[in-house]
Design an enzyme around this catalytic site. Sequence first.
Site, PDB file in Angstrom:
ATOM      1  N   LYS A  80     150.602   1.055  16.936  1.00 41.88           N
ATOM      2  CA  LYS A  80     149.118   0.691  18.343  1.00 41.88           C
ATOM      3  C   LYS A  80     148.232   2.058  18.633  1.00 41.88           C
ATOM      4  CE  LYS A  80     147.409  -2.768  20.318  1.00 41.88           C
ATOM      5  NZ  LYS A  80     147.449  -4.698  20.188  1.00 41.88           N
ATOM      6  N   GLY A 180     140.375 -21.828  29.736  1.00 44.27           N
ATOM      7  CA  GLY A 180     139.868 -21.103  29.022  1.00 44.27           C
ATOM      8  C   GLY A 180     138.810 -21.195  27.500  1.00 44.27           C
ATOM      9  N   GLY A 182     136.565 -19.480  25.563  1.00 43.04           N
ATOM     10  CA  GLY A 182     136.028 -18.031  25.257  1.00 43.04           C
ATOM     11  C   GLY A 182     136.334 -18.450  23.608  1.00 43.04           C
ATOM     12  N   VAL A 184     138.851 -19.051  21.811  1.00 45.96           N
ATOM     13  CA  VAL A 184     139.544 -19.176  20.929  1.00 45.96           C
ATOM     14  C   VAL A 184     139.537 -20.214  21.681  1.00 45.96           C
ATOM     15  CG1 VAL A 184     141.851 -19.133  20.581  1.00 45.96           C
ATOM     16  CG2 VAL A 184     140.954 -17.155  20.493  1.00 45.96           C
ATOM     17  N   TYR A 186     137.286 -22.454  22.860  1.00 46.35           N
ATOM     18  CA  TYR A 186     135.836 -22.965  22.570  1.00 46.35           C
ATOM     19  C   TYR A 186     136.245 -23.905  21.101  1.00 46.35           C
ATOM     20  CZ  TYR A 186     132.193 -24.691  20.084  1.00 46.35           C
ATOM     21  OH  TYR A 186     130.054 -25.338  20.028  1.00 46.35           O
TER      22      TYR A 186
HETATM   23  P1  NAD Z   1     137.802 -14.859  26.002  1.00 44.81           P
HETATM   24  O1  NAD Z   1     137.352 -13.579  27.166  1.00 44.81           O
HETATM   25  O2  NAD Z   1     136.459 -15.273  24.906  1.00 44.81           O
HETATM   26  O3  NAD Z   1     137.668 -16.370  26.586  1.00 44.81           O
HETATM   27  C1  NAD Z   1     138.438 -15.990  27.801  1.00 44.81           C
HETATM   28  C2  NAD Z   1     137.408 -17.166  28.237  1.00 44.81           C
HETATM   29  O4  NAD Z   1     139.345 -17.242  29.737  1.00 44.81           O
HETATM   30  C3  NAD Z   1     136.653 -17.006  29.253  1.00 44.81           C
HETATM   31  O5  NAD Z   1     135.562 -17.475  29.049  1.00 44.81           O
HETATM   32  C4  NAD Z   1     136.663 -16.775  30.614  1.00 44.81           C
HETATM   33  O6  NAD Z   1     136.315 -17.087  31.717  1.00 44.81           O
HETATM   34  C5  NAD Z   1     137.891 -17.741  30.529  1.00 44.81           C
HETATM   35  N1  NAD Z   1     139.264 -17.656  32.171  1.00 44.81           N
HETATM   36  C6  NAD Z   1     139.609 -16.223  32.542  1.00 44.81           C
HETATM   37  N2  NAD Z   1     140.008 -16.324  34.165  1.00 44.81           N
HETATM   38  C7  NAD Z   1     140.184 -17.564  33.751  1.00 44.81           C
HETATM   39  C8  NAD Z   1     141.203 -18.313  35.017  1.00 44.81           C
HETATM   40  N3  NAD Z   1     141.641 -18.019  36.060  1.00 44.81           N
HETATM   41  N4  NAD Z   1     140.597 -20.118  34.909  1.00 44.81           N
HETATM   42  C9  NAD Z   1     139.934 -20.358  32.974  1.00 44.81           C
HETATM   43  N5  NAD Z   1     139.413 -19.955  32.672  1.00 44.81           N
HETATM   44  C10 NAD Z   1     139.109 -18.529  32.729  1.00 44.81           C
HETATM   45  O7  NAD Z   1     139.054 -13.994  25.512  1.00 44.81           O
HETATM   46  P2  NAD Z   1     139.727 -15.298  23.707  1.00 44.81           P
HETATM   47  O8  NAD Z   1     139.505 -13.802  22.280  1.00 44.81           O
HETATM   48  O9  NAD Z   1     139.208 -16.135  23.386  1.00 44.81           O
HETATM   49  O10 NAD Z   1     141.199 -15.345  23.893  1.00 44.81           O
HETATM   50  C11 NAD Z   1     141.779 -15.923  25.165  1.00 44.81           C
HETATM   51  C12 NAD Z   1     143.075 -14.828  25.329  1.00 44.81           C
HETATM   52  O11 NAD Z   1     143.510 -15.500  23.945  1.00 44.81           O
HETATM   53  C13 NAD Z   1     143.255 -13.763  25.583  1.00 44.81           C
HETATM   54  O12 NAD Z   1     144.514 -13.578  26.490  1.00 44.81           O
HETATM   55  C14 NAD Z   1     143.714 -12.972  24.664  1.00 44.81           C
HETATM   56  O13 NAD Z   1     144.153 -11.562  24.580  1.00 44.81           O
HETATM   57  C15 NAD Z   1     144.334 -14.126  23.330  1.00 44.81           C
HETATM   58  N6  NAD Z   1     144.250 -13.924  21.781  1.00 44.81           N
HETATM   59  C16 NAD Z   1     142.831 -13.792  21.139  1.00 44.81           C
HETATM   60  C17 NAD Z   1     143.200 -13.986  20.235  1.00 44.81           C
HETATM   61  C18 NAD Z   1     141.169 -14.015  19.175  1.00 44.81           C
HETATM   62  O14 NAD Z   1     141.606 -13.675  18.284  1.00 44.81           O
HETATM   63  N7  NAD Z   1     140.402 -13.886  20.365  1.00 44.81           N
HETATM   64  C19 NAD Z   1     143.952 -12.758  19.549  1.00 44.81           C
HETATM   65  C20 NAD Z   1     145.698 -13.135  19.982  1.00 44.81           C
HETATM   66  C21 NAD Z   1     145.593 -13.242  21.509  1.00 44.81           C
END
Ligand code: NAD
Length: 368
Positions: A80, A180, A182, A184, A186
């Site tokens: 990292k 959530g 977002g 992932v 969706y």
């Molecule tokens: P993102 O920021 O696109 O989506 C997160 C969503 O959660 C947002 O829409 C936000 O409004 C919502 N949110 C935040 N706090 C909340 C709460 N208290 N109650 C309800 N909703 C809430 O993030 P992402 O890329 O979709 O990632 C989601 C999680 O998965 C994160 O923890 C991230 O570290 C993990 N993750 C993501 C990936 C990836 O490929 N994007 C890979 C591994 C892990």
Amino acid sequence: MHIFEKLAEYRYEQVVFCHDQATGLRAIIAIHDTTLGPALGGCRMWPYNTEDEAVTDALRLARGMTYKAAASGLNLGGGKSVVIGDPRKHKSEALFRSLGRYIETLGGRYIVAEDVGISTGDIHHIQVETSYVVGADVSYGGSGDPSPFTALGVLQGMRACVEEVYDTTSLEGSAVAVQGLGHVGYHLCRLLHEEGARLIVTDLQASAVRRAAREFGAKAVEPDEILSIPCDVLAPCALGAVVNDETLPNFRCRIVAGSANNVLDESRHGEALAERGILYAPDYVINAGGLINVADELEGYNERRATKRVMRIADSVRSIIAISKRDGVPTNVAADTLALERIAAISSMERLHTGHPYGQLQRRRETI
Ligand code: NAD
């Protein structure tokens, strides 16, 4: 900080301090373990309060990547990088190109990708100076947005969990609560809807909730309700530490399986879930789809192959459940065991000399 004591605690291989006066670069590249292959891990930019905090974060995250890659069956180690600075104020082309040069000097021992505070644009600057980069935009030869692959992996992990709890691999008719919506969340809802699951969703963004209700017939609940909703699967896809002393007594699910990192507030909450008869799919295994997808770039990206590999997350979760039963430990501990057993198995192979280096040395001598 007694840095060598820290490195000895978890057998870190190497830490590189990158300093460039002109660009303001202050970065740390931590390489934990390269038994299985080059260390791959994202670069994070964060306004750390102290240098110790930055080093500690780099070390912790690098070690996490070793476990994640190993448990996911990837031939990669863990690393990292962290850049000390405020992503809103301290970014520049030169700073990221400078970091790219440092990464290049490691000759492929560390491969960088995007993480918190880093944009695709920053990755493109790094890419000017080094080829040890994955996860760039499609237009720059990368595999693009990892989120749909992360969501696909979560679905496969869920499948292994419902198989264990309900003796079926189908999620049709299952009630899945998604926290959530977002990147992932969706895509996960889309896949679950296609499979016939009943969705209960929440997000802080009302528009995201409305969209899920419209497109997938999801039932909306308030953010503070989701963790105590009666359901088959609770999928945390927003924040970490959702399983904690306060929330746990209210859980009314049979399975916790989502994309969020660090779902357990503390490791002991894995045991607490097991005691309540709730099956937990360890976060770093079930959310590895994005990593598996970007790692495929190292072999010349092939979406079909990457998808197939992501589907194998179901097998990893099955193996973890088996180890958990074998050793009588919670699944979060079993995930670490799976990773460590694989690293141990590979590092204990017969140390055969394959002949190549000497052959190369001979040829080099002949040309001198
Ligand atoms: P993102 O920021 O696109 O989506 C997160 C969503 O959660 C947002 O829409 C936000 O409004 C919502 N949110 C935040 N706090 C909340 C709460 N208290 N109650 C309800 N909703 C809430 O993030 P992402 O890329 O979709 O990632 C989601 C999680 O998965 C994160 O923890 C991230 O570290 C993990 N993750 C993501 C990936 C990836 O490929 N994007 C890979 C591994 C892990």
